[in-house]
Structures are given as C-alpha cells and as structure tokens.
Design a protein around this motif. Structure first.
Motif, short mmCIF file in Angstrom:
data_model
loop_
_atom_site.label_atom_id
_atom_site.label_comp_id
_atom_site.label_asym_id
_atom_site.label_seq_id
_atom_site.Cartn_x
_atom_site.Cartn_y
_atom_site.Cartn_z
N ILE A 49 0.97 -1.17 0.04
CA ILE A 49 0.11 0.01 -0.15
C ILE A 49 0.96 1.23 -0.01
CG2 ILE A 49 -1.82 1.37 1.38
CD1 ILE A 49 -3.16 -1.26 0.25
N ALA A 50 1.93 1.18 0.69
CA ALA A 50 2.83 2.45 0.72
C ALA A 50 3.59 2.70 -0.53
CB ALA A 50 4.04 2.26 1.71
N LYS A 51 3.89 1.61 -1.21
CA LYS A 51 4.57 1.77 -2.59
C LYS A 51 3.45 2.40 -3.51
CE LYS A 51 8.75 -0.60 -1.50
NZ LYS A 51 8.53 -0.20 -0.21
N ALA A 52 2.29 1.74 -3.45
CA ALA A 52 1.19 2.26 -4.36
C ALA A 52 1.02 3.86 -4.12
CB ALA A 52 -0.05 1.62 -4.11
N HIS A 53 1.18 4.18 -2.79
CA HIS A 53 1.08 5.80 -2.41
C HIS A 53 2.37 6.56 -3.14
CE1 HIS A 53 -2.61 4.92 -0.36
NE2 HIS A 53 -2.68 6.16 -0.51
N THR A 54 3.46 6.13 -2.78
CA THR A 54 4.79 6.69 -2.97
C THR A 54 5.29 6.72 -4.65
OG1 THR A 54 5.88 4.95 -2.28
CG2 THR A 54 5.45 6.90 -0.71
N HIS A 55 5.03 5.39 -5.22
CA HIS A 55 5.56 5.33 -6.25
C HIS A 55 4.32 4.89 -7.41
CE1 HIS A 55 9.00 5.11 -3.89
NE2 HIS A 55 9.70 5.50 -4.89
N GLY A 56 3.35 4.22 -7.00
CA GLY A 56 2.30 3.54 -7.76
C GLY A 56 2.55 2.24 -7.95
N LEU A 57 1.55 1.60 -8.54
CA LEU A 57 1.64 0.24 -8.78
C LEU A 57 2.02 0.08 -10.30
CD1 LEU A 57 -1.34 -1.53 -6.75
CD2 LEU A 57 1.06 -1.44 -6.06
N LEU A 72 -19.56 -0.77 -7.04
CA LEU A 72 -18.68 0.15 -6.58
C LEU A 72 -17.48 0.16 -7.29
CD1 LEU A 72 -19.09 -0.10 -2.86
CD2 LEU A 72 -19.69 1.80 -4.33
N VAL A 73 -16.87 -0.70 -7.85
CA VAL A 73 -15.47 -0.94 -8.58
C VAL A 73 -15.83 -0.08 -9.97
CG1 VAL A 73 -14.76 -2.79 -7.65
CG2 VAL A 73 -15.86 -3.16 -9.61
N LYS A 74 -16.91 0.19 -10.46
CA LYS A 74 -17.08 1.15 -11.57
C LYS A 74 -16.58 2.35 -11.26
CE LYS A 74 -21.44 -1.57 -12.73
NZ LYS A 74 -22.83 -1.32 -12.54
N ASP A 75 -16.41 2.83 -9.95
CA ASP A 75 -15.82 4.19 -9.80
C ASP A 75 -14.40 4.17 -9.92
OD1 ASP A 75 -14.71 6.35 -8.51
OD2 ASP A 75 -15.95 6.19 -6.59
N PRO A 76 -13.87 4.77 -10.80
CA PRO A 76 -12.31 4.77 -10.83
C PRO A 76 -11.44 5.18 -9.91
CG PRO A 76 -12.96 6.56 -12.25
CD PRO A 76 -14.23 5.67 -11.85
N LYS A 100 -14.82 -5.99 -12.98
CA LYS A 100 -14.46 -5.39 -13.89
C LYS A 100 -14.28 -3.73 -13.41
CE LYS A 100 -15.25 -8.26 -17.48
NZ LYS A 100 -14.46 -9.17 -16.85
N ALA A 101 -12.84 -3.75 -12.85
CA ALA A 101 -12.64 -2.31 -12.15
C ALA A 101 -12.30 -1.48 -13.20
CB ALA A 101 -11.71 -2.68 -10.97
N ALA A 102 -12.86 -0.11 -12.69
CA ALA A 102 -12.76 1.09 -13.54
C ALA A 102 -11.11 1.45 -13.47
CB ALA A 102 -13.52 2.23 -13.38
N ALA A 103 -10.68 1.20 -12.13
CA ALA A 103 -9.24 1.60 -11.99
C ALA A 103 -8.35 0.66 -12.52
CB ALA A 103 -8.93 1.91 -10.34
N PRO A 104 -7.30 1.13 -13.61
CA PRO A 104 -6.42 0.02 -14.14
C PRO A 104 -5.47 -0.55 -13.11
CG PRO A 104 -5.66 2.44 -14.37
CD PRO A 104 -6.96 2.53 -13.90
N ASP A 105 -5.18 0.07 -11.94
CA ASP A 105 -4.27 -0.37 -10.93
C ASP A 105 -5.11 -0.83 -9.79
OD1 ASP A 105 -5.13 2.32 -10.34
OD2 ASP A 105 -3.40 2.80 -9.70
N PHE A 106 -6.36 -1.37 -9.93
CA PHE A 106 -7.12 -1.87 -8.84
C PHE A 106 -6.49 -2.76 -8.21
CE2 PHE A 106 -10.49 -4.81 -6.82
CZ PHE A 106 -11.29 -3.58 -6.32
N MET A 124 -3.99 -8.06 -10.71
CA MET A 124 -5.13 -7.53 -9.85
C MET A 124 -4.66 -7.75 -8.39
SD MET A 124 -9.31 -7.34 -10.07
CE MET A 124 -9.46 -8.64 -9.47
N VAL A 125 -3.98 -8.91 -8.29
CA VAL A 125 -3.97 -9.65 -6.86
C VAL A 125 -2.79 -9.65 -6.27
CG1 VAL A 125 -4.15 -11.97 -7.64
CG2 VAL A 125 -5.23 -11.23 -5.40
N PHE A 126 -2.81 -9.27 -5.09
CA PHE A 126 -1.53 -9.69 -4.13
C PHE A 126 -2.00 -10.44 -3.17
CE2 PHE A 126 2.14 -6.81 -5.45
CZ PHE A 126 1.54 -6.12 -6.47
#
Lengths: 425, 425
Positions: free
Chosen positions: B111-119, B173-177, B208-214, B249-251
């Motif tokens: 989660i930290a790296k998603a915030h500071t650097h992105g997935l 809800l995952v339709k919201d990016p 089918k998540a709208a966020a490409p990095d769900f 998508m999964v960790f």
C-alpha cells in the motif's frame, strides 16, 4: 621503469602501453571470474559465529525478562537487545528501537515516513513540499543515495575531506529550509574509510538548520569494525545533538550484519525518546513486532561490548590481510605512477581509489573484460554520476587472498591501461 | 428462566437484572486479569515447534541449492521457501516473494509503494490522486483498516454475508475509478470465520474495475488454519484472476506466524511475475534481502504441505477445545435470550459476536471493569466505528481453557447486563 606517467616521454608511454597491454591480454586469456563488487563478508567470517545458530534450543531459552520472545508483541524490541546496542553505540537503551535483519530497511522506512506522514517536527509530509533537498557527502554509499533518489529528493553532493564532509559548505547549505537532511557514515565512511574528526562531529551536531525537521541520517555501519588496531571510541551523536540543542535531529543506524550473519543479523535505530514515541505510532501500523527470537539469539551470543569487540578482533584477523593485499598492490604498482590516490583505512569494508579524472569508467570496463566485477563506476555519487569519473570502490572482504591477488593484478593493469590510453589518445 | 429478553415482562427483566448484577459483582470481586484481545497462539502451541530452533546447526546446514543463506543477497528469497509456499497456496513458486517475519509488513509496504511510487498499472502514485477509495468488507481485520486509514484512503464498508462480501455492492462500486482496491480475508475471515464461497471468489477474480491499478489485497492468513475437521482445499486466486483477464490485480499474503512462531515466522507475497518484477525494483531499494536463514529453518522444519498440515492438526487439537468453550458458553447463556448472533467457525482465530444494536461498547466496558480485556469495540470496522455498535471479536487462542471458562462467564454476564440496562433504561 617506475616514474610518474606525467613525467614520461611519448615513446616511453608507448613502450609502457605495449607492456601493459600484453599483460592485460595474458590476464584476459585466463578467463577469470572474480568479484570485488560488494562489502560481503567471506565464508571464513560467517563460520566464526556458527554457535549463534544453536544458542536458543528450548522454550525456556526463549524467555527473557519474563517475556516469551516467540510470540507477538514488543514493537520496539526486547530490553536486553536495547541494552547491548546502547553499550556499543554509547547511547541510552530507551533511545534504541530494535529492527529486523537490515538497518537499510529502517533507514528506508524513516525517509519513507518523512514523505508520507512527516517527522516529529515536520509542518507537513515531505511529499506535500514543493522541493526537498538532501546533502550527500560523496563519494558515499550508493544505497543511501538510491533511497533519496527513489523519493524524488534533490541530492546535493558535498565533497569529502580527510576529516569528513566539507563543513563550511554544509553549514551554509542548511540555511536553506528546503534542505531537509544529510546522509553520513561517520566512522570508516563508505567508501573512503575516513573517520569524521571530533570537530566535524561537533559542527554537525550543532548545525543550525532552517528546516525544523532537518534529518541527520547517521549510518554508523562500521561503529566497531576496526580491522587494523584496537577499537577506537567514538562520541555518541545523540548526546552531542542533545547538548547542542538539536535533540530530535538525528537518527542513528547500526546492525550486526558484519558482526554475526549478513543476511540474518539484527538492526537498531537510535534516536531521542520523543522521536521513538512519534515513530512507534507510525511503525505499529507496519508491523506487530520484528523478530525477537533472533534478537535474543544475538543477545545471548554477543553478550556485551567486551565480548563483541573480542569477536570483532577475529573478523579483523581475517580482513586485515585482504586489505593489506589491496594496499600493497596499489602501493607497488600504482603509487609511483601518480595516476590515482587513496586513503589507507583502518576499519570499514572498502578501499576507495580516486583516479586521475576520466579513468574510472574505462578502468572498470577493462576489469569486466578481464573477468573482475567491481562496484559500478559512479555508484558512490548521487544519481550514480561521478562528475570527475574518478572514484572506484574496492571491496576486498569476500574473495580469499589468493583470488584477491589475481583480482588486484587485473585492477592495477586495467587502471594503467586506461591511463595510458588517455595519455596516448 | 431461559426465554428471549424481548418476550419478558418488565418485572421479569428487573428480577433478571438483579440476578445478573449480583453475579457481575461477584465476578468483579475476584479481581480477574484475563485477556481475549488478540489472536495470539498460546504457549502450548509455541512449544509444539521447538525443534525449529535447532534445525540449522552448522555452516553446511546453511547452504541450499548452492546458496549460502547466511550472506547478503537473493532479494525475493530462497527457491526452497517459494516452493513450500506455492504448494500451500496453490500458486507457482516464481509467483512467491519471501518476506520477513510479518506479512503485515509486506501488506503495508504494498500500500505504501502504491502511494509513493504507484503500482505496475498506475497512471501515477496514489498520493498524487485527488481521492483514493478502498472497499472494506466489515467486520474485518483492524490492522488492515489502520493501514489504509494511515494513508488517508477513504474506506467504504462492505457488509459481510455468510458467503463473503456483498458482491452486488462490490461489483457496482468498482465502476468508480477512484475505488482502487479491496481488503479480503477469504478463508476463515477475521473476525467472522466465514469462508468465501466459490461463487464469491470467482466474482471477485472477474471484477471489471474501472481503476487500471485496482489492488485486490488477498490476506490468506488462515489458509491452512482449520481447527475443526480436515484441511479444506481453496482455489488459487492468482489462477482465477489470470483466467478472468485480471492477471496483475491480486496480491496474496500469508505467513507461518500461526504455524511456527508468531514473532519469528516467515511471510510470503504471491502475485504475478510481472508484478514481482515491478515490485522488486522498488523493494531492492528498501532491503538487500530478508532473513534467509530463518526461511531455510522453516523449509527444513516444515518440509512440505503434507508435513505442515500434520503440524496444523496438532495446533487444532489445542485450539478446538478453546473454541468449543466459547461456543458452549454462548450457546448455553446467550442463545436463548436472543440478544446476539454469531457464526460457528471451523478455522481461523476468532469468534465474532454480533449483539443487538448498541450493546458492544457497554459490554466491553463492563468486561474491562471485571478484569477481562477484549479487542476494542468498533475495531473491526473502518475508522474503528461500528455503525451498529454491535460487533465484538472474541480471541480464545491465548488463555488456557480454565481461564477461558472464567473469561466467558464474565463476557456472557456483561452482555446480559448491557442488554438489560438497555431494556430497562
């Protein structure tokens, strides 16, 4: 012929080039595979500490001060480990936070939390600042610079002197409030092996930084790592900072990676009690506790400072001949030619060679061609860019002496060849 | 008298109150000090695995597949550990990254790296997004919610059903990016002990998540943690996601904290090879390697899935009577009163009691008064706020059965007292 290249005629240099090139081709033909890239202890050092593997054997062995270290809990670590590190570093046990097997991770997490959450005296998280700058004495440790680079910090190179970083420059630069911190390896600096002088340490502790959350990253990686001569006492930076009115400025790091096992040691982060309280609020979200079983293994095995220093003498006995080999080759083959200079460290894990400008990359490319892997050129500077293309870090700890002899033959030959190519170009 | 409180007259309730209050005062007078707050294994469980302490004894023991695990290196861990976890989880060895003693840290760092650097598939680091939302099936694991809260993520509570999270709501809800991920404990969910149904898992994998990095945070903490009955096979989420067109998508996370030693286990992060490559570029800045000596201890001690499951049977034999004790008390004392409901889990570490609305905080305050510490009310919901003030997590693993009997007497008495206070107010 053994005079400085600069003093030789073109014909003499051409003749030398032919000799050196022939020797280089001979070495290359041997298809060597040697590695002086990283400060990894050698197998003989690892074998010194085998008893640590079995120092805990029963459930009863795993209880210390009434605490069962096998279970969850005690975020900041066991008191016995705090006491041991406090004795080694000269700080107080309550100033010690015991981490996992890597002080690098504690350092990364400190910088990461400054960015995502801010430090105790931050006005906001650093990621919300327009600009964050960090002072980087160089040559320095590549992994430090990678951390700040990874968070988009602007790194400012500070020249190293034989007494530590250029403090006139540091004192001037910290007047800029966007300068948020400085990396330091104060004892046997990586890679030069320089011990910061008392005056340097006092000037650092007394810095009047404009940033309220100025972060002194004090990586005391080689705090007890003399390989030549006795342990040299070193003033406690936490005390100096407190006395200078900067109690929360410094985070000090150390580990047993080069005392017991590099991949399975114990690390420590020493900082003021107020900083500890603040950081624990953030760290408790990241982990329940670090490995207390391994921390207790270390306490039972290392016991105290006296016993730990006795172990370091055994490491020294293994390391000293390796460093001597490197220094002998440099003294015999390179010194008279005046194409490079170096410190003669008494501790730490490196010999840092500063070649005449423009020779480092070419020397290392030639080494690689001849089968000797070294730390990449430029690695010891911010962004991996050595402005002079001059610094080369030699890490002699891993190979046995016989291999080192062969590797140093290659290195000296390649350095000469690079110098001759440059002069004859 | 043993009928539902709702069916009783005011006088009957007053009489019951007097009885219960007297019993409460008697219990309080005993000045108990009991703890059912956290899912900590008990001493008997820790003692099961003492042989792991001495499974590595010599330098030769520390070499596996030609690698000396004592030294630096091998960021992603030793192959033998990857193979073991792959067999336990049903994924491939190359999809496994071996961490330190805490899967929580691997989760935090993701989660930290998603915030500071992105997935891998992020358009930018999450800290640069205006809004980041996360789906939080609740009741859930408080430490999950603390991580996302700590990074300022907006958490959306998803109701749990007996087959897992309410998937109609999730799919909507995952339709919201700005919805960037979801926390899941798919097997023996913390705290309900619910096993997600096949259909739920397939719907999650096929989102089918709208966020490409769900980011599907799949905390398989209790993957082999049956305490009642045989190991229940569970589909590999990495395979399902790949087959559904969501390979990255999964960790997935797991650890041996409740298999060997809670404070000194080994953790794993399983995700696609592309994710591994991306994350390793970030993780190599944070650490050189996790503790491979301890990883090898685990490989030599646990050996393989069959042997590990046999060990889990021994844990089960210790845990089952503790859970039985909790369920017996609830069945006998609470069920007829119709003031709470609960699942009857066959694995995991908790019994989750949902009281009539408005009783949880008061029940736990009374428990505390009578010397029984439990997980704080609300902890199982995002922001620590249970909208119904209803969920109470019971963790019966740590105390011996005799203590549990006393603690459950206190708990049932306090729950009754809270219900009676509410009815008579």
């Amino acid at each position: 012929m053994n005079t400085a290249y600069a003093a030789r005629t073109a014909d003499e240099l051409k003749a030398e080039y032919t000799l050196v090139k022939t020797h280089f081709d001979d070495l290359k033909a041997k298809a060597l595979k040697l590695n002086m890239a990283r400060g990894k202890p050698g197998k003989e050092q690892l074998d010194l500490v085998s008893d640590i593997l079995t120092v805990l054997q029963t459930p009863e062995d795993c209880v210390v001060d009434g605490l069962d270290v096998r279970n969850y809990g005690e975020l900041s670590g066991i008191n016995a480990a705090k006491k041991l590190f406090a004795e080694l570093l000269g700080c107080k046990p309550e100033e010690c936070f015991i981490g996992g097997n890597a002080s690098l991770t504690l350092m990364y997490d400190t910088i990461a939390k400054a960015h995502t959450h801010g430090l105790l005296h931050s006005e906001k998280p650093w990621c919300k600042e327009e600009k964050v700058k960090f002072l980087c004495p160089a040559p320095g440790y590549d992994r430090h610079f990678k951390i700040t680079e990874s968070f988009g910090v602007e790194m400012i190179t500070i020249p190293m002197t034989p007494t530590g970083p250029d403090m006139d420059l540091v004192e001037d630069l910290v007047k800029d409030p966007t300068v948020k911190g400085m990396w330091c390896v104060p004892k046997y600096s990586n890679p030069d092996g320089i011990v910061y002088s008392d005056e340097t340490i006092r000037r650092i502790a007394g810095l009047k930084a404009a940033a309220p959350d100025f972060l002194l990253m004090w990586d005391n990686a080689y705090c007890i790592h003399e390989f030549d001569g006795d342990f040299q006492p070193f003033d406690d930076i936490l005390t100096l900072c407190r006395e200078a009115g900067n109690p929360d400025m410094v985070f000090e790091f150390a580990s047993t990676s080069k005392v017991t096992l590099p991949g399975a040691g114990v690390s420590v982060m020493a900082t003021s009690v107020d900083n500890q309280k603040y950081m624990e609020k953030l760290l408790t979200i990241q982990t329940i506790s670090y490995d207390k079983v391994n921390a207790l293994r270390h306490v039972k095995y290392l016991k105290d400072k006296e016993n730990t220093l006795a172990l370091m003498k055994k490491h020294a006995a293994i390391l000293k001949p390796k460093f001597q080999c490197v220094l002998d080759w440099l003294g015999k083959e390179i010194e008279p030619l005046e194409i490079a200079s170096w410190q003669k460290p008494k501790g730490g894990y490196f010999v840092s060679v500063n070649t005449a400008p423009g020779l480092a990359k070419r020397t290392l490319a030639l080494c690689k061609e001849a089968g000797v892997v070294m730390t990449g050129a430029g690695a010891t500077f911010p962004y991996g860019k050595d402005p002079q293309d001059s610094n080369i870090r030699i890490a002699p700890s891993l190979p046995p002496v016989a291999e080192l002899e062969a590797a140093m033959d290659v290195f000296c030959t390649c350095l000469k060849l690079a110098a001759l190519e440059q002069k004859l170009a």
